[in-house]
Design a protein around this motif. Structure first.
Motif: not given
Length: 379
Positions: A11, A105, A109, A114-115
């Motif tokens: 991100e 991920e 994101a 958000t990851s």
């Protein structure tokens, strides 16, 4: 002052692309999503051609090429996105080094912004890491209270309607995995210690879902129960099928690794193609020409190929002129194949005496030079 990072989360690394796609595609979005499902797929697989914003947006360019980040079937990514849009659990399975974690991920994101809501599955992972724990100092001082509760990444994802990632879920003990069954079924976490208060039950906000990964080679501590399997859609992430695409990915990842240490990646394209070809031959058990190759126990993954390419690039950057990168390749390959079984060195030697020798006999200069380096494998 913000400390420097070796690797930015998706991100942050691709923040401008995510902002551009949010402005570019204003179509229908599932509840809680930052992007449309189509934009999520584009973010992961790339746009091919530059995209143009329908109208100007402050701080964003009018046109942008979305870079491909995951090399694999677009259909796989689309199925994964549809699974998440239905708020169903997604399980990415595959051999080590096939970019399962990277894909999870990227998806998190793009969907949630958000990851970083992650539970790393190990034999030591506890149920508290999937549900909640307590700040024992506050617990002793005040008794059970929302202030004393320590939420897990899953707990926070449920409250905010985000995607939570559970890495290597099959390495968790059965009783820990069982905690996921109720979470994915009931979409709530009960906190009996707070019974009678507003915090006694945490309900999942729309958008909440789980992306888990599992390694097919290392089945981990315990198998998933049938009940847990039923609550996930399975997607198998396989090796990259195309030599040119895998070579390009290895170059891109190795270049990025050297960029982080301010060093140029100057390994010749021919050497890089030989490296990736050797990995593919040993991984598949057959050469590009159709010759049989004995496979080593170690998974000859793209991630391992990136590590070797990075090592060759670093050697060239820090010890310029000492030795050409090709002369270092046999030693690095030997180090990779011996990870699981030292006896696999004999299989690598067999590869040299088979496919490498036959290519050398056809007059291919690079493979002839590689054949001349056979003695490195005897040491």
């Amino acid at each position: 002052m913000t400390a420097a990072r070796q690797i930015d989360p998706a991100e942050d690394a691709f923040a401008e692309e995510l902002a551009f796609l949010a402005a570019y595609d204003a179509g229908r979005r599932p509840p809680g999503w930052r992007l449309t499902p189509r934009a999520v797929v584009t973010f992961v697989t790339g746009s091919g051609d530059p995209l143009a914003l329908p109208e100007p947006v402050d701080g964003l360019p009018s046109r942008m090429l979305i870079t491909p980040k995951f090399v694999g079937e677009r259909a796989l990514v689309e199925r994964a996105v549809v699974t998440l849009a239905g708020e169903r659990g997604l399980l990415l399975v595959g051999e080590p080094g096939t970019a399962k974690s990277m894909l999870s991920e990227l998806l998190a994101a793009a969907v949630s912004g958000t990851s970083q809501l992650v539970v790393q599955g190990t034999a030591g992972t506890t149920e508290d890491q999937l549900r909640y724990g307590w700040n024992y100092a506050l617990l002793l001082a005040e008794g059970p209270s929302p202030r004393a509760l320590v939420p897990s990444p899953v707990f926070n994802a449920m409250r905010t309607g985000a995607v939570v990632r559970v890495e290597e879920v099959t390495r968790c003990l059965p009783e820990v995995q069982d905690a996921l069954v109720s979470i994915l079924s009931d979409r709530r976490i009960a906190v009996p210690e707070l019974s009678g208060t507003a915090g006694a039950t945490v309900h999942a906000t729309p958008g909440f879902t789980v992306i888990a990964t599992a390694n097919l080679r290392d089945r981990g501590v315990s198998e998933m129960s049938a009940a847990l399997k039923r609550r996930f859609n399975f997607e198998a992430v396989g090796p990259i099928g195309d030599l040119a695409a895998e070579t390009a990915l290895v170059r891109r990842q190795a270049t990025a690794a050297l960029d982080r240490v301010d060093a140029p990646f100057a390994v010749d394209d021919v050497v890089l193609e030989v490296l990736v070809t050797a990995f593919r031959d040993l991984r598949n058990g057959v050469s590009e020409e159709g010759w049989a190759v004995e496979r080593p126990s170690t998974v000859m993954s793209t991630a391992e190929a990136v590590a070797v390419a990075t090592a060759l690039g670093l050697s060239d950057a820090y010890f310029p002129g000492d030795r050409d990168p090709l002369s270092l390749l046999p030693g690095h390959l030997l180090g990779v194949v011996r990870k699981d079984d030292p006896g696999d060195a004999a299989r690598l030697l067999g590869y040299w005496d088979g496919a490498v020798r036959r290519r050398a006999e056809t007059g291919a200069r690079t493979w002839r030079r590689l054949w001349e380096l056979r003695d490195v494998l005897d040491h």
